[in-house]
Design a protein around this motif. Sequence first.
Motif, PDB file in Angstrom:
ATOM      1  N   ASP A   1      63.368 101.349  15.331  1.00 23.52           N
ATOM      2  CA  ASP A   1      62.367 100.327  15.006  1.00 23.52           C
ATOM      3  C   ASP A   1      62.370  99.170  15.999  1.00 23.52           C
ATOM      4  OD1 ASP A   1      64.831  99.293  14.349  1.00 23.52           O
ATOM      5  OD2 ASP A   1      64.168  98.363  12.470  1.00 23.52           O
TER       6      ASP A   1
ATOM      7  N   GLN B   1      61.526  96.563  18.864  1.00 22.71           N
ATOM      8  CA  GLN B   1      60.343  96.074  19.578  1.00 22.71           C
ATOM      9  C   GLN B   1      60.815  95.047  20.600  1.00 22.71           C
ATOM     10  OE1 GLN B   1      57.513  94.350  16.849  1.00 22.71           O
ATOM     11  NE2 GLN B   1      59.008  93.041  15.851  1.00 22.71           N
TER      12      GLN B   1
ATOM     13  N   VAL C   1      56.596  95.540  25.214  1.00 23.32           N
ATOM     14  CA  VAL C   1      55.343  94.791  25.219  1.00 23.32           C
ATOM     15  C   VAL C   1      55.470  93.730  26.311  1.00 23.32           C
ATOM     16  CG1 VAL C   1      53.823  93.289  23.879  1.00 23.32           C
ATOM     17  CG2 VAL C   1      54.994  95.203  22.762  1.00 23.32           C
TER      18      VAL C   1
ATOM     19  N   ARG D   1      54.097  90.367  28.238  1.00 23.20           N
ATOM     20  CA  ARG D   1      53.256  89.171  28.253  1.00 23.20           C
ATOM     21  C   ARG D   1      54.014  88.049  28.956  1.00 23.20           C
ATOM     22  NH1 ARG D   1      49.011  88.030  23.720  1.00 23.20           N
ATOM     23  NH2 ARG D   1      48.305  89.871  24.864  1.00 23.20           N
TER      24      ARG D   1
ATOM     25  N   PRO E   1      51.430  88.780  21.274  1.00 22.94           N
ATOM     26  CA  PRO E   1      50.768  90.082  21.271  1.00 22.94           C
ATOM     27  C   PRO E   1      50.659  90.660  19.865  1.00 22.94           C
ATOM     28  CG  PRO E   1      52.361  89.977  23.047  1.00 22.94           C
ATOM     29  CD  PRO E   1      52.561  88.738  22.226  1.00 22.94           C
ATOM     30  N   ALA E   2      49.497  91.251  19.586  1.00 27.68           N
ATOM     31  CA  ALA E   2      49.235  91.782  18.244  1.00 27.68           C
ATOM     32  C   ALA E   2      50.150  92.943  17.890  1.00 27.68           C
ATOM     33  CB  ALA E   2      47.774  92.222  18.153  1.00 27.68           C
ATOM     34  N   GLU E   3      50.721  93.616  18.902  1.00 24.99           N
ATOM     35  CA  GLU E   3      51.587  94.765  18.633  1.00 24.99           C
ATOM     36  C   GLU E   3      52.902  94.377  17.965  1.00 24.99           C
ATOM     37  OE1 GLU E   3      50.513  95.324  23.017  1.00 24.99           O
ATOM     38  OE2 GLU E   3      50.045  93.797  21.511  1.00 24.99           O
ATOM     39  N   LEU E   4      53.282  93.116  18.071  1.00 23.45           N
ATOM     40  CA  LEU E   4      54.572  92.700  17.530  1.00 23.45           C
ATOM     41  C   LEU E   4      54.490  92.464  16.028  1.00 23.45           C
ATOM     42  CD1 LEU E   4      55.765  90.246  20.346  1.00 23.45           C
ATOM     43  CD2 LEU E   4      56.363  92.657  20.020  1.00 23.45           C
ATOM     44  N   ASP E   5      55.499  92.951  15.345  1.00 26.84           N
ATOM     45  CA  ASP E   5      55.566  92.900  13.885  1.00 26.84           C
ATOM     46  C   ASP E   5      56.474  91.743  13.462  1.00 26.84           C
ATOM     47  OD1 ASP E   5      55.856  93.327  11.174  1.00 26.84           O
ATOM     48  OD2 ASP E   5      56.576  95.394  11.344  1.00 26.84           O
TER      49      ASP E   5
ATOM     50  N   TYR F   1      58.098  84.508  13.941  1.00 27.66           N
ATOM     51  CA  TYR F   1      58.833  85.691  14.408  1.00 27.66           C
ATOM     52  C   TYR F   1      60.313  85.356  14.566  1.00 27.66           C
ATOM     53  CZ  TYR F   1      54.299  87.760  15.597  1.00 27.66           C
ATOM     54  OH  TYR F   1      53.030  88.276  15.556  1.00 27.66           O
TER      55      TYR F   1
END
Length: 458
Positions: free
Chosen positions: A370, A372, A391, A393, A404-408, A435
């Motif tokens: 899992d 990121q 990811v 940036r 970034p939208a990909e980060l949970d 976060y």
Amino acid sequence: MEITSFRTPGLGDQTYLLTHEGKGVLVDPQRDIDRFLRAAADRDVELRFVLETHLHNDYVSGGEQAALRTGAELVLPAAAAPAYRHTPAFHLEEIGGEDGLVIRPIHTPGHTPEHTSYLVLIDGEPTAVFSGGSLLVASAGRPDLLGTARARTLARLQHGSLRRLAALPPQVELLPTHGEGSFCTASGAGRYTSTIGDEISTNPLLAIDDADRLADELLAAPMPIPAFYAYMGPANTLGVPPMPAIEVPELAVADVPGDAHVVDIRPRKAQAEGFLPGSVGIEEGTDFGSWAGWLLPYGSPLVLVAEPGQDVAEAVTQLAQIGIDSVRGVVRDLGSDLGSDVGSDVGTAATGRFELVDLAAFVALTERPDAQVLDVRMPNERAAARLEGAVERFLPDLVAEGVPAELDRDRPVLVACGSGRRASIAATLLAREGYRAVVLDRAGVPDVVAAKAARHAA
């Protein structure tokens, strides 16, 4: 003749003081002019000229104030036309002549349209050239800082300027303003000074004999432009006030103004253990001012957070070098105030903490199913070493474009850069958005790539 250089490492620039027969020439001074004037006084030198090679894009100048303080003659390129009193330097129209010292302006457009280098002649012999942002050590000044529409024209002009300087006698000392660490260089500049002969032998840009080919090279992979650069040229055109006081009042957390942005300059280890919610952590270092100017709204009120005894004056000086005179005070003792509501722009949504881990622990975390990972390095750094699955940036884009939208938010974000400095800044930006960050400390993405390759090969 003696030439003394003054490095400003965080901006990658140099100021020079030339002394000859009791007279001094100050070249491209930063705003904090006291260090230069002290050096002149220590040498019992009368400052005769202050020379500016161009309207600087990366810092606000101390040239006008140095001239006003000392009575020296302020000289700027004729095409600069600033709003304050000065002597215009025309191409090959010599200045001085007293005691055998002559300054010969050489129009060298490319970095900026008005850019002018200054050749020093002692008793008629060419001795040194102050090349500003034209010919640099192993590089040249970048031509795109005034916008993409003019970049190619300026890049082609830079070709002629480089060749003009390369035609000087090989023994002439090359003394550029921009160097290693400056975002005004077209590529990674090496040493700080050189000679014309050494550059002819080693500078790859001087081997390009066509203006369009040089333009292609200079514009092929432009570096990012720090956000605060947009304010430097206009300030240097209109005039820069004297340095502000570098002593700022101490504040309690409750006294932080509601419109202030809080900047934590403590070491990253202290930040990781707890920082004021909503603050931006930029640990003090030689490039503190550059990152603060890049990441925060320019000219907005600031409050610093520092450890007891930490050198706040250095941080205030670095901010003033780029025209930020808005430091309202410093908080030195957080105590039980961590997590409290501080001002209307600070808020309480952030965790106020992040985790620092070493290389081995970071690599192990990246291999969890899992995991990121966020890589906040510059694009050219990523091109040299890319971490698969990360990811990407660039740090300032976390402010300009958001997380970034990909980060949970529900999983830790593993953050890496080249050394941990930018990653720890990113951790505080992520915290403002809710976060949880785990920062690779004292190592970078290339180390992770190498460690993972070695781990999988074993």
